[in-house]
Motif scaffolding. Structure first.
Motif, PDB file in Angstrom:
ATOM      1  N   LEU A 156       0.830  -1.207   0.000  1.00 60.14           N
ATOM      2  CA  LEU A 156       0.000   0.000   0.000  1.00 60.14           C
ATOM      3  C   LEU A 156       0.865   1.258   0.000  1.00 60.14           C
ATOM      4  O   LEU A 156       0.541   2.250  -0.658  1.00 60.14           O
ATOM      5  CB  LEU A 156      -0.924  -0.008   1.227  1.00 60.14           C
ATOM      6  CG  LEU A 156      -2.009  -1.091   1.241  1.00 60.14           C
ATOM      7  CD1 LEU A 156      -2.790  -1.039   2.555  1.00 60.14           C
ATOM      8  CD2 LEU A 156      -2.955  -0.902   0.059  1.00 60.14           C
ATOM      9  N   GLY A 157       1.974   1.218   0.741  1.00 65.23           N
ATOM     10  CA  GLY A 157       2.878   2.369   0.765  1.00 65.23           C
ATOM     11  C   GLY A 157       3.480   2.652  -0.596  1.00 65.23           C
ATOM     12  O   GLY A 157       3.543   3.805  -1.042  1.00 65.23           O
ATOM     13  N   HIS A 158       3.911   1.605  -1.292  1.00 66.93           N
ATOM     14  CA  HIS A 158       4.489   1.789  -2.624  1.00 66.93           C
ATOM     15  C   HIS A 158       3.435   2.265  -3.619  1.00 66.93           C
ATOM     16  O   HIS A 158       3.723   3.106  -4.486  1.00 66.93           O
ATOM     17  CB  HIS A 158       5.110   0.483  -3.114  1.00 66.93           C
ATOM     18  CG  HIS A 158       6.481   0.230  -2.570  1.00 66.93           C
ATOM     19  ND1 HIS A 158       7.594   0.863  -3.072  1.00 66.93           N
ATOM     20  CD2 HIS A 158       6.910  -0.561  -1.557  1.00 66.93           C
ATOM     21  CE1 HIS A 158       8.672   0.450  -2.415  1.00 66.93           C
ATOM     22  NE2 HIS A 158       8.281  -0.414  -1.481  1.00 66.93           N
ATOM     23  N   VAL A 159       2.208   1.752  -3.501  1.00 68.56           N
ATOM     24  CA  VAL A 159       1.136   2.224  -4.383  1.00 68.56           C
ATOM     25  C   VAL A 159       0.854   3.698  -4.143  1.00 68.56           C
ATOM     26  O   VAL A 159       0.650   4.486  -5.081  1.00 68.56           O
ATOM     27  CB  VAL A 159      -0.144   1.381  -4.172  1.00 68.56           C
ATOM     28  CG1 VAL A 159      -1.334   1.996  -4.918  1.00 68.56           C
ATOM     29  CG2 VAL A 159       0.078  -0.045  -4.628  1.00 68.56           C
ATOM     30  N   TYR A 160       0.864   4.093  -2.863  1.00 65.90           N
ATOM     31  CA  TYR A 160       0.604   5.498  -2.519  1.00 65.90           C
ATOM     32  C   TYR A 160       1.684   6.418  -3.081  1.00 65.90           C
ATOM     33  O   TYR A 160       1.376   7.435  -3.727  1.00 65.90           O
ATOM     34  CB  TYR A 160       0.518   5.649  -1.000  1.00 65.90           C
ATOM     35  CG  TYR A 160       0.392   7.084  -0.542  1.00 65.90           C
ATOM     36  CD1 TYR A 160      -0.828   7.747  -0.589  1.00 65.90           C
ATOM     37  CD2 TYR A 160       1.499   7.787  -0.052  1.00 65.90           C
ATOM     38  CE1 TYR A 160      -0.956   9.064  -0.173  1.00 65.90           C
ATOM     39  CE2 TYR A 160       1.388   9.093   0.359  1.00 65.90           C
ATOM     40  CZ  TYR A 160       0.169   9.724   0.299  1.00 65.90           C
ATOM     41  OH  TYR A 160       0.057  11.025   0.721  1.00 65.90           O
ATOM     42  N   VAL A 161       2.960   6.069  -2.869  1.00 62.89           N
ATOM     43  CA  VAL A 161       4.036   6.947  -3.333  1.00 62.89           C
ATOM     44  C   VAL A 161       4.103   6.968  -4.854  1.00 62.89           C
ATOM     45  O   VAL A 161       4.444   8.000  -5.461  1.00 62.89           O
ATOM     46  CB  VAL A 161       5.404   6.534  -2.727  1.00 62.89           C
ATOM     47  CG1 VAL A 161       5.400   6.690  -1.216  1.00 62.89           C
ATOM     48  CG2 VAL A 161       5.776   5.110  -3.109  1.00 62.89           C
ATOM     49  N   LEU A 162       3.768   5.839  -5.493  1.00 61.54           N
ATOM     50  CA  LEU A 162       3.743   5.826  -6.961  1.00 61.54           C
ATOM     51  C   LEU A 162       2.644   6.736  -7.498  1.00 61.54           C
ATOM     52  O   LEU A 162       2.856   7.509  -8.443  1.00 61.54           O
ATOM     53  CB  LEU A 162       3.526   4.393  -7.466  1.00 61.54           C
ATOM     54  CG  LEU A 162       4.733   3.462  -7.436  1.00 61.54           C
ATOM     55  CD1 LEU A 162       4.326   2.035  -7.794  1.00 61.54           C
ATOM     56  CD2 LEU A 162       5.818   3.948  -8.383  1.00 61.54           C
ATOM     57  N   THR A 163       1.459   6.671  -6.895  1.00 62.83           N
ATOM     58  CA  THR A 163       0.348   7.525  -7.331  1.00 62.83           C
ATOM     59  C   THR A 163       0.679   8.995  -7.117  1.00 62.83           C
ATOM     60  O   THR A 163       0.449   9.829  -8.007  1.00 62.83           O
ATOM     61  CB  THR A 163      -0.927   7.163  -6.560  1.00 62.83           C
ATOM     62  OG1 THR A 163      -1.200   5.766  -6.714  1.00 62.83           O
ATOM     63  CG2 THR A 163      -2.116   7.964  -7.075  1.00 62.83           C
ATOM     64  N   CYS A 164       1.226   9.315  -5.959  1.00 58.34           N
ATOM     65  CA  CYS A 164       1.591  10.708  -5.668  1.00 58.34           C
ATOM     66  C   CYS A 164       2.679  11.202  -6.611  1.00 58.34           C
ATOM     67  O   CYS A 164       2.648  12.353  -7.058  1.00 58.34           O
ATOM     68  CB  CYS A 164       2.055  10.834  -4.217  1.00 58.34           C
ATOM     69  SG  CYS A 164       0.753  10.544  -2.995  1.00 58.34           S
TER      70      CYS A 164
END
Length: 548
Positions: A231-239
């Motif tokens: 979830l953290g990697h998905v969040y930073v990728l989206t941002c």
């Protein structure tokens, strides 16, 4: 040469010829030359930095618009699609722009030419309407956007301090920009925190979230910790993708004059995009099991926390300090590093060449290779090395002479020159740092305004529609001003005992007035206002003041 007689007479300070031409009914005042310029465009073009020259230009400009009955003259565009006011902005004509924005004509016949209209004034306080047509972002090709996004405009920092631009930006900041600025700060701060936590989780569990070397097509995290990392990697990728899109859009809106303007005006935009790209690369390579992901991640973390300096522009003192740091890095440190790199490479190759190759198993000199020689020379620059002659140098005397020359050239000369240049740069830009900070904050305000327009339309638009006459309805910004230094009035101070204070001596532009008995105040005026233009006295009785 494609010019018109009216423009030629106006630009060469021939008021009699201008009057003769404009009184002729056959003269087309709105005629355009071969560049599409009207007489007003021509006057703006010939404006210079010399005050006496600008004085006759402004007088001629004012004379022409007062004589012209068609307001469309000032809004007429040339072949570049610029009005006379927009041309003044793009050409960096500060004085003529200041005259246009603050032009106030009080007679009803020519009031339509006013960009500034005083609604009421009392003492040092006045309420003023400023016409926002072509000024605010609600108009296409507004001068506010031109000043913020066109880096080629001369004196654009000073132009943003003119009214109503200065007050307009401050009102936008107070109304919505500062709240959005805080949300942006929290968003980016959380982004950095999460990315940093992912980095430490990766260091603790180097195998987490990596695809199997045998089966790279399936990614199966196990456990709560692994899912949180996903979830953290998905969040930073989206941002990161959102940051790249937003910053690329902002860079695309800027008009650059040269490479230096690209670096100075798009400094944080470029760093934000670089950081976002590195975050994407680090996340993708990490989940693919590539060890080099650590390189991208380390650089991205460094840039991420450095980019927090962007949010210092929300505070004046910190923002000005950040501007100074940015200017020193771009001007002085970059030049120093270029010269220092030449010294480092030259002496590094020379000293490494003087060291004889060691036999296998022997204790070799630290200058035995080019890489180690560079490191040792850098330590000498910082005062951490030594000048001991290397035993295995082929020519020890020459080796020592080169070391001494290098230390004198870098540690003594270049570093001290850098300190002197940095001090001079700070002194030179200390006066303009505030203006640069205001420009940076203006860019941030317009960025947030685009977002808020997309979400809420014109709900947060500044200005009100005001009817000045039947045919004169405008979108205006009301600004209240208090100017004590320009207030040449004297007001008695009434004491509770029933008698005013003693005489006020005539000084600093204030008229002297005598004491007035409050018990007989019905027969005495209590406020005396002297009009500076005709020296007539305007008298207000106590009953009129009470009614007011």
């Amino acid at each position: 040469m494609g010019q018109t007689p009216l423009a030629l007479a106006a630009c060469t300070n021939q008021p009699d010829i201008v009057t003769l031409l404009m009184d002729n009914s056959k003269t087309n005042i709105k005629i355009q030359d071969s560049y599409g310029n009207t007489v007003l465009h021509a006057l703006v073009t010939v404006t210079m930095d010399q005050e006496p020259h600008n004085a006759f230009i402004i007088q001629m400009y004012d004379k022409i618009i007062r004589s012209c009955k068609d307001k469309a003259l000032e809004s007429k565009k040339n072949k570049k699609g610029l009005t006379s006011m927009q041309l003044a902005v793009t050409e960096g004509k500060l004085e003529i722009l200041k005259y246009i924005l603050n032009r106030e004509i009080k007679d009803d016949e020519n009031r339509m030419w006013s960009w500034k209209i005083t609604d009421w004034s009392y003492g040092p306080v006045s309420s003023i309407f400023y016409d926002l047509e072509g000024v605010d972002t609600s108009s296409k090709k507004s001068i506010l956007e031109m000043l913020v996004y066109n880096t080629d405009i001369k004196d654009r920092h000073e132009m943003l301090n003119l009214e109503p631009l200065h007050s307009l930006l401050q009102m936008k900041w107070d109304k919505f920009a500062r709240h959005m600025f805080l949300l942006s700060f929290l968003f980016f701060f959380i982004f950095d925190i999460i990315f940093t936590c992912l980095f430490y989780l990766q260091r603790k569990d180097d195998k987490a979230l990596k695809l199997s070397q045998q089966n790279r097509s399936a990614f199966k995290p196990s456990g709560t910790k692994s899912w949180l990392q996903v979830l953290g990697h998905v969040y930073v990728l989206t941002c990161s993708i959102c940051i790249i899109i937003e910053e690329s859009f902002l860079i695309n809106r800027l008009t650059f004059s040269d490479l230096q303007s690209v670096v100075s005006d798009a400094w944080f935009n470029i760093i934000f995009i670089t950081q976002a790209v590195l975050v994407i690369l680090s996340s993708i390579t990490y989940m693919c099991g590539i060890e080099e992901s650590l390189i991208f991640m380390v650089i991205a973390i460094t840039l991420g926390w450095t980019n927090m300096l962007y949010y210092t522009r929300g505070f004046q003192s910190l923002g000005i300090y950040s501007v100074m740091v940015q200017k020193v890095i771009l001007n002085d440190v970059s030049k120093f590093l270029l010269v220092y790199l030449l010294f480092l490479l030259g002496f590094g190759v020379a000293l490494a060449s003087l060291i004889e190759h060691c036999a296998e198993g022997e204790d070799c000199s630290s200058y035995g290779s080019f890489r180690t020689a560079i490191v040792e020379l850098f330590k000498l620059t910082l005062g951490l090395g030594d000048l001991e002659m290397q035993k295995d140098a082929k020519y020890p005397t020459l080796f020592l002479i080169l070391l001494i020359i290098y230390v004198i050239s870098t540690f003594v000369l270049l570093l001290n020159m850098l300190i002197a240049l940095m001090s001079e740069t700070v002194d030179n830009i200390s006066k303009e740092s505030e203006n640069i900070w205001r420009l940076q904050r203006a860019s941030t305000i317009l960025k947030f305004e685009k977002t808020i327009k997309f979400l809420f339309g014109d709900k947060f638009r500044l200005g009100v529609m005001h009817n000045f006459s039947d045919n004169d309805k405008r979108l205006c910004l009301r600004i209240s001003k208090v100017k004590w230094s320009e207030w040449h009035r004297a007001v008695t101070c009434v004491q509770e005992e029933g008698v005013t204070q003693s005489k006020v001596k005539e000084a600093d532009g204030f008229s002297s007035i005598t004491a007035v008995d409050v018990s007989d105040r019905g027969r005495h005026p209590i406020i005396v206002q002297e009009n500076e233009e005709d020296s007539d006295m305007e008298i207000f009785s106590s009953s009129e003041i009470q009614n007011y």
